[in-house]
Motif scaffolding. Sequence first.
Motif, PDB file in Angstrom:
ATOM      1  N   MET A 246       0.853  -1.164   0.000  1.00  0.00           N
ATOM      2  CA  MET A 246       0.000   0.000   0.000  1.00  0.00           C
ATOM      3  C   MET A 246       0.906   1.236   0.000  1.00  0.00           C
ATOM      4  O   MET A 246       1.764   1.364   0.866  1.00  0.00           O
ATOM      5  CB  MET A 246      -0.884  -0.043   1.255  1.00  0.00           C
ATOM      6  CG  MET A 246      -1.993   0.965   1.243  1.00  0.00           C
ATOM      7  SD  MET A 246      -3.114   0.894   2.689  1.00  0.00           S
ATOM      8  CE  MET A 246      -4.080  -0.533   2.330  1.00  0.00           C
ATOM      9  N   ASN A 247       0.684   2.106  -0.965  1.00  0.00           N
ATOM     10  CA  ASN A 247       1.502   3.318  -1.007  1.00  0.00           C
ATOM     11  C   ASN A 247       0.941   4.377  -0.052  1.00  0.00           C
ATOM     12  O   ASN A 247      -0.099   4.186   0.572  1.00  0.00           O
ATOM     13  CB  ASN A 247       1.632   3.849  -2.437  1.00  0.00           C
ATOM     14  CG  ASN A 247       0.318   4.337  -3.006  1.00  0.00           C
ATOM     15  OD1 ASN A 247      -0.492   4.925  -2.312  1.00  0.00           O
ATOM     16  ND2 ASN A 247       0.104   4.098  -4.300  1.00  0.00           N
ATOM     17  N   GLU A 248       1.631   5.486   0.069  1.00  0.00           N
ATOM     18  CA  GLU A 248       1.264   6.526   1.030  1.00  0.00           C
ATOM     19  C   GLU A 248      -0.128   7.099   0.780  1.00  0.00           C
ATOM     20  O   GLU A 248      -0.899   7.315   1.715  1.00  0.00           O
ATOM     21  CB  GLU A 248       2.300   7.652   0.983  1.00  0.00           C
ATOM     22  CG  GLU A 248       2.769   8.070   2.354  1.00  0.00           C
ATOM     23  CD  GLU A 248       3.864   9.111   2.274  1.00  0.00           C
ATOM     24  OE1 GLU A 248       3.549  10.282   2.535  1.00  0.00           O
ATOM     25  OE2 GLU A 248       5.004   8.746   1.945  1.00  0.00           O
ATOM     26  N   LYS A 249      -0.451   7.322  -0.487  1.00  0.00           N
ATOM     27  CA  LYS A 249      -1.766   7.880  -0.826  1.00  0.00           C
ATOM     28  C   LYS A 249      -2.880   6.900  -0.470  1.00  0.00           C
ATOM     29  O   LYS A 249      -3.902   7.293   0.091  1.00  0.00           O
ATOM     30  CB  LYS A 249      -1.817   8.227  -2.312  1.00  0.00           C
ATOM     31  CG  LYS A 249      -3.102   8.893  -2.719  1.00  0.00           C
ATOM     32  CD  LYS A 249      -3.122   9.271  -4.180  1.00  0.00           C
ATOM     33  CE  LYS A 249      -4.436   9.907  -4.544  1.00  0.00           C
ATOM     34  NZ  LYS A 249      -4.522  10.232  -5.948  1.00  0.00           N
ATOM     35  N   GLU A 250      -2.686   5.629  -0.794  1.00  0.00           N
ATOM     36  CA  GLU A 250      -3.686   4.614  -0.466  1.00  0.00           C
ATOM     37  C   GLU A 250      -3.853   4.477   1.046  1.00  0.00           C
ATOM     38  O   GLU A 250      -4.970   4.332   1.545  1.00  0.00           O
ATOM     39  CB  GLU A 250      -3.288   3.264  -1.057  1.00  0.00           C
ATOM     40  CG  GLU A 250      -3.354   3.208  -2.555  1.00  0.00           C
ATOM     41  CD  GLU A 250      -2.745   1.951  -3.134  1.00  0.00           C
ATOM     42  OE1 GLU A 250      -3.233   1.502  -4.185  1.00  0.00           O
ATOM     43  OE2 GLU A 250      -1.782   1.407  -2.540  1.00  0.00           O
ATOM     44  N   LEU A 251      -2.759   4.531   1.770  1.00  0.00           N
ATOM     45  CA  LEU A 251      -2.800   4.424   3.220  1.00  0.00           C
ATOM     46  C   LEU A 251      -3.576   5.588   3.832  1.00  0.00           C
ATOM     47  O   LEU A 251      -4.401   5.403   4.721  1.00  0.00           O
ATOM     48  CB  LEU A 251      -1.381   4.374   3.786  1.00  0.00           C
ATOM     49  CG  LEU A 251      -1.253   4.147   5.286  1.00  0.00           C
ATOM     50  CD1 LEU A 251      -1.906   2.842   5.701  1.00  0.00           C
ATOM     51  CD2 LEU A 251       0.213   4.136   5.678  1.00  0.00           C
TER      52      LEU A 251
ATOM     53  N   GLY B  36     -11.521   5.931   9.766  1.00  0.00           N
ATOM     54  CA  GLY B  36     -11.905   6.890  10.792  1.00  0.00           C
ATOM     55  C   GLY B  36     -13.353   7.326  10.652  1.00  0.00           C
ATOM     56  O   GLY B  36     -14.097   7.395  11.641  1.00  0.00           O
ATOM     57  N   LEU B  37     -13.780   7.616   9.438  1.00  0.00           N
ATOM     58  CA  LEU B  37     -15.158   8.015   9.177  1.00  0.00           C
ATOM     59  C   LEU B  37     -16.126   6.913   9.576  1.00  0.00           C
ATOM     60  O   LEU B  37     -17.101   7.145  10.286  1.00  0.00           O
ATOM     61  CB  LEU B  37     -15.334   8.356   7.699  1.00  0.00           C
ATOM     62  CG  LEU B  37     -16.757   8.644   7.242  1.00  0.00           C
ATOM     63  CD1 LEU B  37     -17.227   9.985   7.801  1.00  0.00           C
ATOM     64  CD2 LEU B  37     -16.850   8.631   5.736  1.00  0.00           C
ATOM     65  N   VAL B  38     -15.856   5.704   9.135  1.00  0.00           N
ATOM     66  CA  VAL B  38     -16.741   4.580   9.431  1.00  0.00           C
ATOM     67  C   VAL B  38     -16.818   4.327  10.937  1.00  0.00           C
ATOM     68  O   VAL B  38     -17.903   4.172  11.494  1.00  0.00           O
ATOM     69  CB  VAL B  38     -16.288   3.306   8.676  1.00  0.00           C
ATOM     70  CG1 VAL B  38     -17.020   2.082   9.182  1.00  0.00           C
ATOM     71  CG2 VAL B  38     -16.517   3.467   7.191  1.00  0.00           C
TER      72      VAL B  38
ATOM     73  N   THR C 162      -5.880   7.451   2.334  1.00  0.00           N
ATOM     74  CA  THR C 162      -7.278   7.293   1.950  1.00  0.00           C
ATOM     75  C   THR C 162      -7.964   6.253   2.831  1.00  0.00           C
ATOM     76  O   THR C 162      -9.070   6.466   3.329  1.00  0.00           O
ATOM     77  CB  THR C 162      -7.393   6.895   0.463  1.00  0.00           C
ATOM     78  OG1 THR C 162      -6.804   7.921  -0.327  1.00  0.00           O
ATOM     79  CG2 THR C 162      -8.837   6.705   0.044  1.00  0.00           C
ATOM     80  N   PHE C 163      -7.307   5.109   3.027  1.00  0.00           N
ATOM     81  CA  PHE C 163      -7.876   4.054   3.863  1.00  0.00           C
ATOM     82  C   PHE C 163      -8.039   4.528   5.307  1.00  0.00           C
ATOM     83  O   PHE C 163      -9.050   4.267   5.953  1.00  0.00           O
ATOM     84  CB  PHE C 163      -6.999   2.798   3.805  1.00  0.00           C
ATOM     85  CG  PHE C 163      -7.530   1.671   4.640  1.00  0.00           C
ATOM     86  CD1 PHE C 163      -8.682   1.002   4.261  1.00  0.00           C
ATOM     87  CD2 PHE C 163      -6.891   1.293   5.799  1.00  0.00           C
ATOM     88  CE1 PHE C 163      -9.192  -0.030   5.037  1.00  0.00           C
ATOM     89  CE2 PHE C 163      -7.372   0.262   6.580  1.00  0.00           C
ATOM     90  CZ  PHE C 163      -8.530  -0.403   6.202  1.00  0.00           C
ATOM     91  N   SER C 164      -7.056   5.243   5.822  1.00  0.00           N
ATOM     92  CA  SER C 164      -7.112   5.755   7.185  1.00  0.00           C
ATOM     93  C   SER C 164      -8.302   6.688   7.373  1.00  0.00           C
ATOM     94  O   SER C 164      -9.026   6.602   8.364  1.00  0.00           O
ATOM     95  CB  SER C 164      -5.811   6.483   7.508  1.00  0.00           C
ATOM     96  OG  SER C 164      -5.870   7.084   8.760  1.00  0.00           O
TER      97      SER C 164
END
Length: 44
Positions: free
Chosen positions: A1-6, A14-16, A8-10
């Motif tokens: 997982m690259n920095e951007k994907e990480l 957090g939202l969920v 986005t996932f984070s």
Amino acid sequence: MNEKELKTFSKFLGLVLRHSPQTIGLELDAEGWPMCPGGQAAGG
């Protein structure tokens, strides 16, 4: 997982967790801790 994907996932996680854990099938106890298999809260 690259920095951007990480990042986005984070943000998604957090939202969920803050606003709608049921959308990913997560059940929280009365104090907000996620339930583990067997019905015990993970944090308490």
